[in-house]
Design a protein around this motif. Structure first.
Motif, short mmCIF file in Angstrom:
data_model
loop_
_atom_site.label_atom_id
_atom_site.label_comp_id
_atom_site.label_asym_id
_atom_site.label_seq_id
_atom_site.Cartn_x
_atom_site.Cartn_y
_atom_site.Cartn_z
N GLU A 106 0.67 -1.22 0.00
CA GLU A 106 -0.18 0.12 -0.23
C GLU A 106 0.80 1.22 0.05
OE1 GLU A 106 -3.09 -0.09 -0.26
OE2 GLU A 106 -3.63 -2.30 0.11
N TYR A 107 1.92 1.23 0.25
CA TYR A 107 2.89 2.32 0.38
C TYR A 107 3.37 2.85 -0.94
CZ TYR A 107 4.13 0.72 5.18
OH TYR A 107 4.34 0.11 6.42
N VAL A 108 2.85 2.15 -2.19
CA VAL A 108 2.92 2.79 -3.46
C VAL A 108 2.29 3.86 -3.69
CG1 VAL A 108 1.46 1.30 -4.55
CG2 VAL A 108 3.47 2.18 -5.47
N ARG A 109 1.09 4.05 -2.91
CA ARG A 109 0.02 4.94 -2.91
C ARG A 109 0.61 6.36 -2.88
NH1 ARG A 109 -4.33 2.11 -4.20
NH2 ARG A 109 -4.59 0.14 -3.05
N ILE A 110 1.71 6.68 -2.03
CA ILE A 110 2.39 7.95 -1.89
C ILE A 110 2.80 8.31 -3.18
CG2 ILE A 110 4.11 9.15 -0.79
CD1 ILE A 110 3.87 6.77 1.68
N MET A 111 3.11 7.33 -4.11
CA MET A 111 3.63 7.87 -5.58
C MET A 111 2.77 8.90 -6.06
SD MET A 111 4.28 5.51 -8.80
CE MET A 111 2.67 4.70 -8.92
N TYR A 112 1.39 8.57 -5.91
CA TYR A 112 0.49 9.59 -6.56
C TYR A 112 0.62 10.86 -6.12
CZ TYR A 112 -1.10 4.81 -7.84
OH TYR A 112 -0.96 3.39 -8.25
N ALA A 113 1.13 11.15 -5.20
CA ALA A 113 1.22 12.52 -4.50
C ALA A 113 2.61 12.95 -4.74
CB ALA A 113 0.91 12.63 -3.12
N HIS A 114 3.49 12.12 -4.56
CA HIS A 114 4.99 12.35 -4.80
C HIS A 114 5.55 13.08 -6.07
CE1 HIS A 114 9.40 12.37 -4.07
NE2 HIS A 114 9.46 11.44 -5.02
N VAL A 115 5.26 11.99 -6.91
CA VAL A 115 5.39 12.16 -8.46
C VAL A 115 4.83 13.34 -9.04
CG1 VAL A 115 5.59 11.52 -10.86
CG2 VAL A 115 6.10 9.74 -8.75
N PRO A 116 3.64 13.56 -8.62
CA PRO A 116 2.99 14.85 -9.31
C PRO A 116 3.62 16.24 -8.59
CG PRO A 116 1.22 13.38 -8.96
CD PRO A 116 2.39 12.63 -8.30
N ASN A 117 3.84 16.29 -7.30
CA ASN A 117 4.59 17.23 -6.77
C ASN A 117 6.10 17.61 -7.44
OD1 ASN A 117 3.04 18.25 -4.57
ND2 ASN A 117 3.31 16.44 -3.35
N ALA A 118 6.70 16.63 -7.66
CA ALA A 118 7.97 16.71 -8.24
C ALA A 118 7.66 17.30 -9.92
CB ALA A 118 8.71 15.29 -8.35
N TRP A 119 6.68 16.74 -10.63
CA TRP A 119 6.64 17.14 -11.99
C TRP A 119 6.09 18.62 -11.62
CZ3 TRP A 119 6.42 17.88 -16.78
CH2 TRP A 119 5.46 18.70 -17.31
N VAL A 120 5.29 19.21 -10.98
CA VAL A 120 4.94 20.44 -10.77
C VAL A 120 5.86 21.50 -10.60
CG1 VAL A 120 3.36 22.17 -9.75
CG2 VAL A 120 2.34 20.20 -10.64
N ALA A 121 6.83 21.04 -9.84
CA ALA A 121 7.98 21.63 -9.30
C ALA A 121 8.91 21.98 -10.61
CB ALA A 121 8.94 21.03 -8.26
N TYR A 122 8.99 21.08 -11.20
CA TYR A 122 10.05 20.93 -12.54
C TYR A 122 9.26 22.16 -13.62
CZ TYR A 122 12.77 16.82 -11.71
OH TYR A 122 13.32 15.61 -11.21
N LEU A 123 7.81 21.93 -13.69
CA LEU A 123 7.19 22.80 -14.68
C LEU A 123 7.26 24.22 -13.87
CD1 LEU A 123 5.16 23.41 -16.82
CD2 LEU A 123 3.23 22.56 -15.33
N ALA A 124 7.15 24.41 -12.89
CA ALA A 124 7.12 26.05 -12.25
C ALA A 124 8.53 26.76 -12.38
CB ALA A 124 6.99 25.80 -10.71
#
Length: 216
Positions: free
Chosen positions: A34-52
């Motif tokens: 179940e810990y993999v579900r953190i990916m669905y918040a972690h990866v988008p946060n990193a992606w948006v940081a790159y975009l910003a």
């Protein structure tokens, strides 16, 4: 204002859909459970940081070149949001790393370079805020915004260039290492966070224009 409201409503809808898909429609990982579900918040946060920070880079270049205040407003707004989402990426990464790696933090190349990115752009905000001359502060922040972006490709390729604990990208050209239901949840989360970022950026840039005594 209507466009702003529509964008905000779309962000709320997509975030709700992404949360449901990530928590209930996506299966647990074979190794991480179940810990993999953190990916669905972690990866988008990193992606948006790159975009910003990509937007900061472009707007900073344009401001140094054209000296138009609207480019500075966009760069400043994107930098603030980039620092926020980088901090969230570091926090969610630590939460994910604790059960998977057995530690909240390790001197891993991906983690260290991401922390450097956070500090670089926090420094840009600090330089701007401490400057007695707003225009000089904006110019210095723009220079940092341009140079600091060089860290982004280093972060992205750190898992290729160095031996790291951080897993390589699950989605790459010609390579897909993620189950379809998990991919759907991840793509929906990426879209939701991107729309949320667009909403926040528009809102923050408008506030910057109003603070400067103008209208966007």
């Amino acid at each position: 204002m209507k466009a702003q409201t529509t964008l905000g409503a779309a962000a709320v809808f997509l975030l709700a859909a992404a949360a449901y898909t990530s928590l209930f429609a996506s299966p647990p990982d074979a190794f991480q459970g179940e810990y993999v579900r953190i990916m669905y918040a972690h990866v988008p946060n990193a992606w948006v940081a790159y975009l910003a920070f990509a937007i900061t880079f472009v707007a900073s270049v344009l401001y140094v070149w054209k000296r138009r205040p609207d480019y500075d407003h966009i760069a400043h707004s994107a930098t603030e949001l980039g620092v926020l989402f980088t901090g969230l990426a570091l926090a969610t990464g630590s939460i994910w790393g604790r059960p998977v790696w057995g530690t909240w933090w390790t001197w891993d190349a991906r983690l260290v370079t991401t922390a450097m990115l956070f500090l670089i752009y926090s420094g840009a905000l600090l330089v701007r805020g401490l400057s007695d001359d707003p225009q000089r502060g904006a110019r210095l922040a723009a220079v940092i915004g341009v140079i600091g972006f060089l860290d982004v490709p280093v972060i992205h390729y750190s898992v290729v260039w160095f031996r790291t604990l951080h897993q390589p990208a699950s989605i790459a050209p010609g390579s897909l290492k993620i189950a379809p239901p998990m991919l759907l949840a991840l793509m929906l989360s990426l879209l939701a966070f991107t729309v949320l970022f667009a909403y926040l950026l528009r809102l923050r840039a408008r506030l910057a224009w109003l603070e400067a005594g103008g209208e966007p």
